[in-house]
Design a protein around this motif. Structure first.
Motif, short mmCIF file in Angstrom:
data_model
loop_
_atom_site.label_atom_id
_atom_site.label_comp_id
_atom_site.label_asym_id
_atom_site.label_seq_id
_atom_site.Cartn_x
_atom_site.Cartn_y
_atom_site.Cartn_z
N ALA A 34 0.83 -1.20 0.00
CA ALA A 34 0.00 0.00 0.00
C ALA A 34 0.87 1.25 0.00
CB ALA A 34 -0.93 -0.01 1.21
N ALA A 35 2.02 1.20 0.71
CA ALA A 35 2.93 2.34 0.73
C ALA A 35 3.47 2.62 -0.67
CB ALA A 35 4.07 2.07 1.70
N ALA A 36 3.74 1.55 -1.42
CA ALA A 36 4.23 1.73 -2.79
C ALA A 36 3.16 2.38 -3.66
CB ALA A 36 4.64 0.38 -3.37
N ARG A 37 1.90 1.91 -3.50
CA ARG A 37 0.81 2.52 -4.27
C ARG A 37 0.62 3.97 -3.86
NH1 ARG A 37 -1.96 -2.30 -2.56
NH2 ARG A 37 -1.83 -3.95 -4.14
N SER A 38 0.73 4.22 -2.54
CA SER A 38 0.55 5.58 -2.03
C SER A 38 1.61 6.52 -2.58
CB SER A 38 0.59 5.57 -0.51
OG SER A 38 0.44 6.87 0.00
N ALA A 39 2.86 6.01 -2.72
CA ALA A 39 3.92 6.84 -3.26
C ALA A 39 3.59 7.29 -4.67
CB ALA A 39 5.24 6.06 -3.24
N LEU A 40 3.03 6.39 -5.45
CA LEU A 40 2.63 6.75 -6.82
C LEU A 40 1.47 7.74 -6.80
CD1 LEU A 40 2.91 6.37 -9.87
CD2 LEU A 40 1.38 4.38 -9.69
N GLU A 41 0.50 7.51 -5.89
CA GLU A 41 -0.64 8.43 -5.78
C GLU A 41 -0.17 9.82 -5.39
OE1 GLU A 41 -4.67 9.04 -3.06
OE2 GLU A 41 -3.74 7.06 -3.22
N ASP A 42 0.74 9.89 -4.41
CA ASP A 42 1.27 11.19 -3.98
C ASP A 42 2.02 11.87 -5.12
OD1 ASP A 42 2.05 10.16 -0.56
OD2 ASP A 42 0.19 10.85 -1.49
N PHE A 43 2.77 11.06 -5.91
CA PHE A 43 3.52 11.61 -7.04
C PHE A 43 2.58 12.27 -8.02
CE2 PHE A 43 6.96 12.04 -9.93
CZ PHE A 43 6.49 11.71 -11.18
N GLU A 44 1.45 11.68 -8.23
CA GLU A 44 0.46 12.22 -9.18
C GLU A 44 -0.45 13.25 -8.54
OE1 GLU A 44 -1.44 8.67 -10.49
OE2 GLU A 44 0.12 8.22 -11.98
N HIS A 45 -0.29 13.51 -7.22
CA HIS A 45 -1.10 14.49 -6.49
C HIS A 45 -2.60 14.22 -6.66
CE1 HIS A 45 2.52 16.81 -5.77
NE2 HIS A 45 2.80 16.74 -7.06
N ASP A 46 -2.96 12.94 -6.56
CA ASP A 46 -4.36 12.58 -6.75
C ASP A 46 -5.04 12.40 -5.40
OD1 ASP A 46 -6.81 11.72 -7.57
OD2 ASP A 46 -6.15 9.73 -8.21
N ALA A 47 -5.82 13.40 -4.99
CA ALA A 47 -6.58 13.30 -3.74
C ALA A 47 -8.06 13.13 -4.01
CB ALA A 47 -6.34 14.54 -2.88
N ALA A 48 -8.42 12.79 -5.23
CA ALA A 48 -9.83 12.76 -5.62
C ALA A 48 -10.39 11.35 -5.73
CB ALA A 48 -10.02 13.49 -6.94
N GLY A 49 -9.76 10.37 -5.07
CA GLY A 49 -10.27 9.01 -5.14
C GLY A 49 -11.53 8.80 -4.34
#
Length: 308
Positions: A76-91
């Motif tokens: 999950a941390a790996a997925r979160s790193a990618l999400e943070d990289f893309e600045h996606d808070a709209a999930g």
């Protein structure tokens, strides 16, 4: 050994049965059993055993489930790193709340999250369960609003994280015409002889009544068992029984006909918490919703005239 097999093993330890795991993960019991069998083929030591008609973890299974939770968190941390990289808070974020929390917070939460620049899509559900059943809901929802009496056992620490939104007293509620309505506070002795409307067993108000009975060494007289606080307030307003209402999360109830009074001499505090799996807390969208919940609860408590 695959990640989803470790997830199933962890959920079996947390939920206690193949059927419960299947319901939580939205698969068939047969699919759960097949994945457990596939996982077992990679180990000589049995991971599960029969306990009556139920399949439970062995000590070895518990060790692997705990280690597997760390693996799941790392993924999950790996997925979160990618999400943070893309600045996606709209999930999308799923939120479960007990009834009074839903009544007090859900509307304001929707407005609060909707005002965010990158607003998550929030899916709300109400789950009215006993205190002991809240942790299991984290298998179905990203965030679980839960309540726990302060003197009770803490939430499980393995595989679950908790964040306290507020420490909330339960106040005695009496009709405005009741002889006790003119008092500024009450003691267990003041209320021990009254007839009560309270919750079902396993919920916060019933815990306080049992404490009153223990302190006064007198059984309390329970006339009605009702979990909905709106209904409790209406019955109290009729004047034949007294009850207990949470100080903050039942403030949407019309108080014109009832008076709320602090109870001294027993611990009436409950903690309103957010429960979540650690991997969900790494998601930016989930953090946006948690921060919104904190702001909504802060406004609710600040607006209450009884707040110290």
């Amino acid at each position: 050994m695959e990640l989803h097999q470790l997830q199933i093993l962890r959920e079996l330890g947390a939920l206690g049965s193949v059927t419960a795991v299947a319901e939580a993960m939205r698969v068939t019991p047969s699919a759960v059993s097949q994945q457990l069998a596939a996982l077992q083929r990679g180990f000589r030591t049995p991971l599960t055993r029969k306990q009556g008609r139920t399949l439970v973890l062995t000590a070895a299974g518990e060790v692997l489930a705990t280690a597997g939770a760390d693996v799941i968190d790392a993924m999950a941390a790996a997925r979160s790193a990618l999400e943070d990289f893309e600045h996606d808070a709209a999930g999308a974020v799923t939120v479960s709340g007990f009834h009074s929390a839903g009544q007090a917070l859900f509307g304001s939460l929707v407005r609060e999250v909707g005002g965010a620049e990158s607003a998550p899509t929030v899916h709300l559900t109400d789950e009215d369960v006993a205190q002991s059943e809240f942790p299991a809901l984290t298998a179905q929802y990203d965030l679980v609003l839960a309540h726990r009496m302060e003197h009770s056992a803490p939430w499980p620490s393995t595989g679950i994280r908790s964040l306290t939104l507020v420490r909330e007293p339960l106040d005695v509620a009496v009709a405005a015409s009741h002889p006790l309505a003119s008092r500024r506070s009450l003691s267990p002795t003041d209320v021990a002889g009254e007839r009560w409307v309270t919750s079902r067993i396993g919920y916060s108000p019933d815990d306080v009544l049992r404490a009153i009975a223990a302190v006064t060494n007198r059984p309390v007289q329970v006339q009605h068992r009702i979990n909905d606080y709106g209904a409790v307030a209406a019955v109290v307003a009729a004047g034949r029984v007294i009850g207990m209402l949470p100080r903050y999360t039942s403030r949407t109830i019309d108080d014109d006909e009832i008076v709320r009074l602090p109870l001294r001499g027993v611990n009436t505090l409950r903690s309103v918490d957010v429960l979540a799996r650690p991997e969900n807390l790494r998601r930016s969208s989930v953090q946006v919703v948690i921060e919104a919940l904190q702001r909504v609860m802060a406004r609710l408590t600040t607006a209450d005239p009884a707040t110290p």
